[in-house]
Write a protein that holds these residues in place. Structure first.
Motif, PDB file in Angstrom:
ATOM      1  N   THR A 145     -17.334  20.668  -5.704  1.00 19.39           N
ATOM      2  CA  THR A 145     -16.806  21.694  -6.608  1.00 19.39           C
ATOM      3  C   THR A 145     -16.137  21.112  -7.841  1.00 19.39           C
ATOM      4  N   THR A 146     -15.795  19.822  -7.828  1.00 19.39           N
ATOM      5  CA  THR A 146     -15.088  19.233  -8.977  1.00 19.39           C
ATOM      6  C   THR A 146     -15.672  17.872  -9.341  1.00 19.39           C
ATOM      7  N   GLY A 147     -15.295  16.840  -8.611  1.00 19.89           N
ATOM      8  CA  GLY A 147     -15.764  15.500  -8.934  1.00 19.89           C
ATOM      9  C   GLY A 147     -15.120  14.481  -8.024  1.00 19.89           C
ATOM     10  N   PHE A 148     -15.369  13.219  -8.314  1.00 18.70           N
ATOM     11  CA  PHE A 148     -14.845  12.104  -7.518  1.00 18.70           C
ATOM     12  C   PHE A 148     -13.826  11.344  -8.365  1.00 18.70           C
ATOM     13  N   TYR A 149     -12.676  11.006  -7.768  1.00 15.55           N
ATOM     14  CA  TYR A 149     -11.589  10.370  -8.508  1.00 15.55           C
ATOM     15  C   TYR A 149     -11.093   9.145  -7.739  1.00 15.55           C
ATOM     16  N   PRO A 150     -10.451   8.211  -8.421  1.00 18.35           N
ATOM     17  CA  PRO A 150     -10.040   6.963  -7.759  1.00 18.35           C
ATOM     18  C   PRO A 150      -9.201   7.156  -6.506  1.00 18.35           C
ATOM     19  N   ILE A 151      -8.406   8.222  -6.444  1.00 15.56           N
ATOM     20  CA  ILE A 151      -7.562   8.413  -5.264  1.00 15.56           C
ATOM     21  C   ILE A 151      -8.400   8.558  -3.996  1.00 15.56           C
ATOM     22  N   HIS A 152      -9.666   8.955  -4.147  1.00 15.34           N
ATOM     23  CA  HIS A 152     -10.521   9.085  -2.972  1.00 15.34           C
ATOM     24  C   HIS A 152     -10.788   7.732  -2.320  1.00 15.34           C
ATOM     25  N   TYR A 153     -10.718   6.652  -3.098  1.00 12.13           N
ATOM     26  CA  TYR A 153     -10.905   5.327  -2.513  1.00 12.13           C
ATOM     27  C   TYR A 153      -9.758   4.972  -1.577  1.00 12.13           C
ATOM     28  N   ILE A 154      -8.591   5.557  -1.796  1.00  9.39           N
ATOM     29  CA  ILE A 154      -7.478   5.339  -0.868  1.00  9.39           C
ATOM     30  C   ILE A 154      -7.832   5.919   0.501  1.00  9.39           C
ATOM     31  N   LEU A 155      -8.356   7.150   0.501  1.00 10.66           N
ATOM     32  CA  LEU A 155      -8.751   7.777   1.765  1.00 10.66           C
ATOM     33  C   LEU A 155      -9.883   6.996   2.432  1.00 10.66           C
TER      34      LEU A 155
ATOM     35  N   ALA B  35       0.831  -1.206   0.000  1.00 12.71           N
ATOM     36  CA  ALA B  35       0.000   0.000   0.000  1.00 12.71           C
ATOM     37  C   ALA B  35       0.863   1.252   0.000  1.00 12.71           C
ATOM     38  N   ALA B  36       1.956   1.243   0.759  1.00 12.97           N
ATOM     39  CA  ALA B  36       2.864   2.395   0.784  1.00 12.97           C
ATOM     40  C   ALA B  36       3.537   2.586  -0.568  1.00 12.97           C
ATOM     41  N   LEU B  37       3.976   1.485  -1.173  1.00 15.11           N
ATOM     42  CA  LEU B  37       4.609   1.582  -2.489  1.00 15.11           C
ATOM     43  C   LEU B  37       3.621   2.116  -3.515  1.00 15.11           C
ATOM     44  N   TYR B  38       2.375   1.681  -3.441  1.00 13.78           N
ATOM     45  CA  TYR B  38       1.379   2.095  -4.423  1.00 13.78           C
ATOM     46  C   TYR B  38       1.130   3.595  -4.361  1.00 13.78           C
ATOM     47  N   VAL B  39       0.940   4.146  -3.160  1.00 15.43           N
ATOM     48  CA  VAL B  39       0.656   5.580  -3.062  1.00 15.43           C
ATOM     49  C   VAL B  39       1.872   6.405  -3.473  1.00 15.43           C
ATOM     50  N   LEU B  40       3.074   5.884  -3.244  1.00 17.82           N
ATOM     51  CA  LEU B  40       4.269   6.611  -3.665  1.00 17.82           C
ATOM     52  C   LEU B  40       4.364   6.681  -5.181  1.00 17.82           C
ATOM     53  N   LEU B  41       3.968   5.602  -5.858  1.00 25.61           N
ATOM     54  CA  LEU B  41       4.079   5.538  -7.310  1.00 25.61           C
ATOM     55  C   LEU B  41       2.815   5.983  -8.033  1.00 25.61           C
ATOM     56  N   TYR B  42       1.761   6.306  -7.307  1.00 20.78           N
ATOM     57  CA  TYR B  42       0.454   6.560  -7.930  1.00 20.78           C
ATOM     58  C   TYR B  42       0.534   7.675  -8.967  1.00 20.78           C
ATOM     59  N   TYR B  43       1.251   8.738  -8.651  1.00 25.02           N
ATOM     60  CA  TYR B  43       1.379   9.861  -9.579  1.00 25.02           C
ATOM     61  C   TYR B  43       2.799   9.948 -10.145  1.00 25.02           C
ATOM     62  N   LEU B  44       3.395   8.805 -10.411  1.00 27.84           N
ATOM     63  CA  LEU B  44       4.731   8.801 -11.021  1.00 27.84           C
ATOM     64  C   LEU B  44       4.692   9.459 -12.391  1.00 27.84           C
ATOM     65  N   ILE B  45       3.718   9.101 -13.220  1.00 26.13           N
ATOM     66  CA  ILE B  45       3.515   9.682 -14.546  1.00 26.13           C
ATOM     67  C   ILE B  45       2.013   9.855 -14.762  1.00 26.13           C
ATOM     68  N   PRO B  46       1.606  10.664 -15.736  1.00 23.84           N
ATOM     69  CA  PRO B  46       0.174  10.755 -16.050  1.00 23.84           C
ATOM     70  C   PRO B  46      -0.365   9.405 -16.509  1.00 23.84           C
ATOM     71  N   SER B  47      -1.654   9.180 -16.264  1.00 26.39           N
ATOM     72  CA  SER B  47      -2.278   7.906 -16.604  1.00 26.39           C
ATOM     73  C   SER B  47      -3.133   8.066 -17.859  1.00 26.39           C
TER      74      SER B  47
END
Length: 526
Positions: A461-471, A77-89
């Motif tokens: 104000t914007t929307g819901f994104y996959p990173i919110h599932y981490i929280l 889980a720690a590795l995933y969040v560190l690499l989540y925004y490594l490059i655009p998807s």
């Protein structure tokens, strides 16, 4: 020198500098060998991405490298969040002979296959403790929400398309939720995930400031290089470029900074040198400002107020902060920058005032369309919203709740909001139980709850994104972390119990670390 090489040089320079600067900060939370291994992986994957002429070459090199590193990774889980925004998807279709394509592959799906799938398998084999009723409710809500998203398309898609949709929803949504709602049961592991959230944001913040100052998007060339150009990348507000770095949009960058600030406000209680905590928050604040995103900024203010209110002596702290904030804001308003600051404020500012008008039109249109398909929504509702199409050629549904209600009706909105409410209720109960006996656990819960309340505003104000599932997943793990800690406290020795009674707000010591020559510092209880 090719443009991608220039960008790679800047990204590596700023990234490596951030890793070096953050090493002492992270040394109390992450083992030296883990920190070095993840840093080396970040550098290697970044270099491969910029030097690869196509996404498929990058995937062919990155996937086995990730699998290899996963053999030594004890905290996926720690590795995933560190690499989540490594490059655009970017989404690129996988060609399949005899069919249009198998499914769209992206960087996020690539790391999900390499990191989350093995992590989920480990969790399954480990047979975690029996789920509480709160987690069972949350599981049911997210499963029903996925089923609804597939069910509304049954009359309109083939069996093959429905299978593809189910697979991708499971990969993008349920797998992310599953791993983060069950993995970090140990307090040290939980902290490590939080630290990696902050570290990933600190890596991007200096790059965001660079983008804003130089008007140069460092990652945009990857899209052109891989055949998926981002024609909306260069967004400008009041003549300044809105930084986005590798997140894909300035709003995503702003939210990441808000998430990381909530985490950093908790972690500062474990950092002996206050200037380290202040420096990290300052860097994250600079990254937030570089995004020029008003929604995340408002969410950040709400998050800070809530976090202060939930801390020890919350009322007095909020009163002092409010008074100080009012004084500073008043001084800014009477300064030469006052007019500019007012122009940037939502609803009252003149800069991009048309975005407020657009949101008003969207709300009016949604209130007219939602009752037409009240229960289950309309998956083709955009065909009735052509008058909202912008000059960029898109209909921007800049409100997550409206988007869900339009596409999936009140049933979908109930499931969507219900999942977040379930996470809030579970975390709030655990926080309330911990606040009088364990300051560390109560501060973890306060930071997560404050971030979620800011997220609820952000979604509006914007929307819901996959990173919110981490929280959401971390909030659902938090009560089980509390339960595990309670069990361990029950078998503590008598002297340790006596200390806990005399010092109910004592911060539990962190394990000794050898990283970077660091050692466990003295405990802070304020």
């Amino acid at each position: 020198m090719p443009l991608s090489i220039k960008e790679l040089v800047v990204v590596l320079f700023l990234g490596i500098a951030a890793f070096l600067a953050m090493r002492p900060y992270c040394a109390r939370f992450i083992e030296a060998q883990d920190y070095s291994r993840r840093r080396n992986l970040w550098i290697a994957l970044t270099s491969i991405a910029f030097l690869s002429p196509s996404f498929w070459i990058f995937s062919a090199l990155a996937f086995p490298l990730l699998i290899l590193f996963m053999q030594q990774e004890r905290n996926p889980a720690a590795l995933y969040v560190l690499l989540y925004y490594l490059i655009p998807s970017y989404n690129l279709p996988i060609p399949l002979p005899g069919f249009n394509n198998l499914f769209d592959l992206s960087y996020h799906r690539l790391i999900a296959f390499a990191i989350l799938v093995p992590a989920a398998y480990r969790i399954y084999l480990a047979r975690p403790p029996e789920r509480g009723i709160g987690l069972r409710i949350a599981d049911s809500l997210i499963i029903l929400y996925i089923v609804l998203q597939v069910a509304v398309m049954v009359p309109h898609e083939s069996i093959t398309s429905l299978m593809r949709r189910t697979l991708l929803l499971g990969l993008d949504t349920f797998l992310l939720y599953y791993v983060f709602s069950r993995t970090p049961l140990d307090r040290r592991i939980f902290r490590e995930v939080l630290v990696c959230v902050a570290l990933s944001a600190v890596l991007l913040a200096p790059m965001a400031v660079f983008e804003s100052l130089r008007a140069w998007l460092l990652y945009s060339n990857l899209g052109y290089q891989w055949g998926t150009p981002d024609i909306f990348g260069y967004l400008v507000r009041d003549g300044r470029l809105r930084a986005q770095v590798s997140t894909g949009h300035a709003l995503y960058l702003g939210y990441l900074m808000v998430f990381a600030m909530a985490v950093a406000l908790y972690l500062r209680h474990h950092i002996l040198k206050r200037w380290w905590s202040h420096a990290v928050l300052l860097v994250l604040g600079a990254g937030l400002l570089a995004s020029l995103s008003r929604g995340p900024m408002v969410a950040a203010v709400l998050m800070v107020f809530v976090l202060m209110a939930m801390g020890p002596r919350g009322g007095a702290t909020v009163a002092k902060f409010t008074a100080g904030f009012a004084v500073v804001f008043g001084l800014v308003l009477v300064s030469p920058m006052g007019d500019k600051v007012i122009d940037f404020l939502p609803f009252v500012g003149s800069i991009n005032a048309e975005s407020v008008d657009y949101r008003t039109q969207l709300l009016d249109t949604a209130l007219m369309l939602i009752p037409q398909n009240l229960m289950f929504g309309d998956p083709f509702v955009l065909s009735q919203m052509e008058h909202l199409r912008q000059g960029q050629g898109i209909i921007d549904l800049v409100n997550g709740y409206i988007l869900v209600a339009l596409y999936f009706g009140m049933v979908g909105l109930t499931l969507f909001v219900g999942l977040m409410v379930a996470a809030i209720v579970m975390a709030a109960r655990a926080w309330w139980a911990a606040r009088s006996i364990d300051l560390d656990l109560s501060l973890i819960g306060a930071s997560l709850l404050a971030c979620m309340l800011g997220t609820l505003l952000y979604i509006f104000t914007t929307g819901f994104y996959p990173i919110h599932y981490i929280l959401i997943g971390l909030m659902l793990s938090y009560p089980r972390l509390r339960a595990v800690s309670a069990v361990r406290e029950s078998v503590a020795s008598e002297p340790e119990q006596a200390v806990a009674v005399r010092r109910p707000y004592a911060m539990p010591p962190l394990p000794e670390r050898q990283a970077g020559g660091g050692r466990a510092s003295a405990r802070r209880t304020t």
